[in-house]
Design a protein around this motif. Sequence first.
Motif, PDB file in Angstrom:
ATOM      1  N   PRO A 184      16.731  -6.769   1.601  1.00 21.53           N
ATOM      2  CA  PRO A 184      17.111  -8.085   2.119  1.00 21.53           C
ATOM      3  C   PRO A 184      16.642  -8.352   3.546  1.00 21.53           C
ATOM      4  CG  PRO A 184      18.985  -6.957   1.101  1.00 21.53           C
ATOM      5  CD  PRO A 184      17.903  -5.951   1.255  1.00 21.53           C
ATOM      6  N   TYR A 185      16.285  -7.299   4.302  1.00 20.66           N
ATOM      7  CA  TYR A 185      16.005  -7.464   5.729  1.00 20.66           C
ATOM      8  C   TYR A 185      14.550  -7.214   6.100  1.00 20.66           C
ATOM      9  CZ  TYR A 185      21.059  -7.221   5.550  1.00 20.66           C
ATOM     10  OH  TYR A 185      22.368  -7.451   5.232  1.00 20.66           O
ATOM     11  N   THR A 186      13.684  -7.080   5.113  1.00 16.65           N
ATOM     12  CA  THR A 186      12.252  -6.968   5.367  1.00 16.65           C
ATOM     13  C   THR A 186      11.532  -7.990   4.499  1.00 16.65           C
ATOM     14  OG1 THR A 186      12.010  -5.292   3.615  1.00 16.65           O
ATOM     15  CG2 THR A 186      12.328  -4.489   5.869  1.00 16.65           C
ATOM     16  N   THR A 187      10.265  -8.235   4.837  1.00 14.28           N
ATOM     17  CA  THR A 187       9.493  -9.149   4.012  1.00 14.28           C
ATOM     18  C   THR A 187       9.202  -8.485   2.664  1.00 14.28           C
ATOM     19  OG1 THR A 187       7.360  -8.330   4.803  1.00 14.28           O
ATOM     20  CG2 THR A 187       8.402 -10.114   6.067  1.00 14.28           C
ATOM     21  N   TYR A 188       8.881  -9.309   1.701  1.00 15.22           N
ATOM     22  CA  TYR A 188       8.574  -8.801   0.356  1.00 15.22           C
ATOM     23  C   TYR A 188       7.455  -7.764   0.421  1.00 15.22           C
ATOM     24  CZ  TYR A 188       6.601  -8.766  -4.343  1.00 15.22           C
ATOM     25  OH  TYR A 188       6.097  -8.367  -5.558  1.00 15.22           O
ATOM     26  N   LYS A 189       6.399  -8.063   1.171  1.00 10.63           N
ATOM     27  CA  LYS A 189       5.239  -7.168   1.237  1.00 10.63           C
ATOM     28  C   LYS A 189       5.583  -5.854   1.921  1.00 10.63           C
ATOM     29  CE  LYS A 189       0.337  -7.150   2.521  1.00 10.63           C
ATOM     30  NZ  LYS A 189      -0.762  -7.957   3.102  1.00 10.63           N
ATOM     31  N   MET A 190       6.276  -5.916   3.056  1.00  7.67           N
ATOM     32  CA  MET A 190       6.630  -4.698   3.788  1.00  7.67           C
ATOM     33  C   MET A 190       7.578  -3.821   2.980  1.00  7.67           C
ATOM     34  SD  MET A 190       4.893  -4.442   6.469  1.00  7.67           S
ATOM     35  CE  MET A 190       5.766  -2.999   7.069  1.00  7.67           C
ATOM     36  N   PHE A 191       8.455  -4.441   2.242  1.00  6.69           N
ATOM     37  CA  PHE A 191       9.386  -3.698   1.389  1.00  6.69           C
ATOM     38  C   PHE A 191       8.614  -2.836   0.387  1.00  6.69           C
ATOM     39  CE2 PHE A 191      12.360  -4.055  -2.460  1.00  6.69           C
ATOM     40  CZ  PHE A 191      13.100  -2.944  -2.094  1.00  6.69           C
ATOM     41  N   ASN A 192       7.648  -3.428  -0.278  1.00  3.76           N
ATOM     42  CA  ASN A 192       6.878  -2.687  -1.281  1.00  3.76           C
ATOM     43  C   ASN A 192       5.939  -1.658  -0.663  1.00  3.76           C
ATOM     44  OD1 ASN A 192       7.442  -3.841  -4.118  1.00  3.76           O
ATOM     45  ND2 ASN A 192       7.237  -5.668  -2.864  1.00  3.76           N
ATOM     46  N   LEU A 193       5.418  -1.919   0.509  1.00  2.00           N
ATOM     47  CA  LEU A 193       4.577  -0.928   1.190  1.00  2.00           C
ATOM     48  C   LEU A 193       5.409   0.286   1.620  1.00  2.00           C
ATOM     49  CD1 LEU A 193       2.191  -3.159   3.354  1.00  2.00           C
ATOM     50  CD2 LEU A 193       1.626  -1.854   1.284  1.00  2.00           C
ATOM     51  N   ALA A 194       6.651   0.040   2.046  1.00  7.65           N
ATOM     52  CA  ALA A 194       7.539   1.149   2.411  1.00  7.65           C
ATOM     53  C   ALA A 194       7.826   2.022   1.190  1.00  7.65           C
ATOM     54  CB  ALA A 194       8.845   0.610   2.997  1.00  7.65           C
ATOM     55  N   LEU A 195       7.998   1.404   0.038  1.00  6.36           N
ATOM     56  CA  LEU A 195       8.244   2.156  -1.193  1.00  6.36           C
ATOM     57  C   LEU A 195       6.993   2.923  -1.630  1.00  6.36           C
ATOM     58  CD1 LEU A 195      10.398  -0.411  -3.214  1.00  6.36           C
ATOM     59  CD2 LEU A 195      11.104   1.280  -1.511  1.00  6.36           C
ATOM     60  N   THR A 196       5.828   2.359  -1.359  1.00  7.99           N
ATOM     61  CA  THR A 196       4.568   3.060  -1.637  1.00  7.99           C
ATOM     62  C   THR A 196       4.505   4.367  -0.849  1.00  7.99           C
ATOM     63  OG1 THR A 196       3.418   0.961  -2.003  1.00  7.99           O
ATOM     64  CG2 THR A 196       2.049   2.895  -1.563  1.00  7.99           C
TER      65      THR A 196
END
Length: 466
Positions: free
Chosen positions: A165-177
């Motif tokens: 909820p507190y990061t952008t959609y793109k950054m969220f998925n890059l963090a999971l990568t």
Amino acid sequence: MPETLLPKNYYVFVAVLTAQFGIFLSGVYYSWSSPVLVKLASLDDNPLGRIITPSEQVWILTIGVFGMWMGACLTGDLSRRIGRRPTLITMTLPLLVSFVMLAFAKHIWLMYLARALGGITNGGMFTLLPIYSGEVADPKNRGILGAALNLFLNVGLLFSFCLGPYTTYKMFNLALTFCALLYTILILLIIPESPYYLVEKDVDRAEKILKRLRGQDDVKQELKQIQQYTELEAGDKGTFSEIIKSKTIRKSLIIGIGLSCFQQSTGISVIMGFGQMIFEEVDGFLSSDLSLIVLGFSQVLFGIVAPIFTNRFGRKSLLISSYSGIAISLICFGVYFIMKQLDVSVYGISWLPLTSLIVYMFAFGIGAGAVTFIVVGEIFPSSVKGIGTSVANILASITGMVLANGYTIFKESIGIGFTFWILGCFGIIASIFSAFCVVETKGKTLKEIQEILDKAERRNIQPIEL
């Protein structure tokens, strides 16, 4: 650091807990949809540039099930052919690719494809990690290490709740990568092969790894037990027909399928997938994202407590207590929404939904979550471990998919409250199943568990004297 500060068998904890980081990734995968569906339901930070439809929401949540089936089927065969460790690496790669695709997806079909790919990893982890944990741990620490699977799952769920909820959609998925890439590196650096797999391929290497895992120079007795266990099943090909022919293995399969499906039928996938959207319908308490974070933290806390319970109490008693607690909490959760549906004032009990689900998470954590992983990893003989856990996981994923689709239908037709009362009824049935069908496996070797199942079957088929 003096060597005496660490237990002699510290490496078994390092190895198993590192392997179980894969369940953390599964938790992230499960809860990914909760913050993301909220983003896709508005135009802010929406990579698609449009609001998705309710049917698209369901597909994003459930399409991974098809990947899970593939992952579960592949993992059982691969783990027998190439080993547990190489299979873990192989099964991690689809999720790594999935998160990269999601980070840059601009079309809904790409999201579907990425979620399906991630499901392959999810199915593989839930199939292989209970097996690996059961084989690498010894009977004294198998309960506490097996329960840690649920803790890692909870931490993964919380990670998405806090970050999404507190990061952008793109950054969220890059963090999971990055998380998926880190796990691949940890497998290569830390995780050993299972002695149960190696004893048939390279007995000297199996003994060497067993010595390191147990922190002992003499592991001849355990190695001999492992050899006897594998030799006993050497003639078995590990096929589905073998399960059908053997009454003992059929009993194992019934227990495995029952526990795996009941774990899903009590609504955990619905709560994790639609959690934030459900809490948005609660009036006058915490915000939906904060409620979800509180729920996630309670899961992690109870995941830490769960190993204490699994190490002290029997598997059956924990499962019975767990599902009874789940049923009560879901019924209480439904009361709030039924009152709201009937236009009864709920202002004074706005705390009830979150409190009920916190109780649910405690009950789920000590039994349905933790013990299910342990028992499924224990009850199958080595020859059919892969196919047995695969079948259990596939049917559990079907249960989760049906419930996720059914939730949206029942929510619209009878309301959230009555829907969760139905889930509570499944908790009652699961408690009865645990009481009459599950065998006690606490403190038993894998060989002893098979002997218990065999004896129980023989007792069941003895003729009745008139």
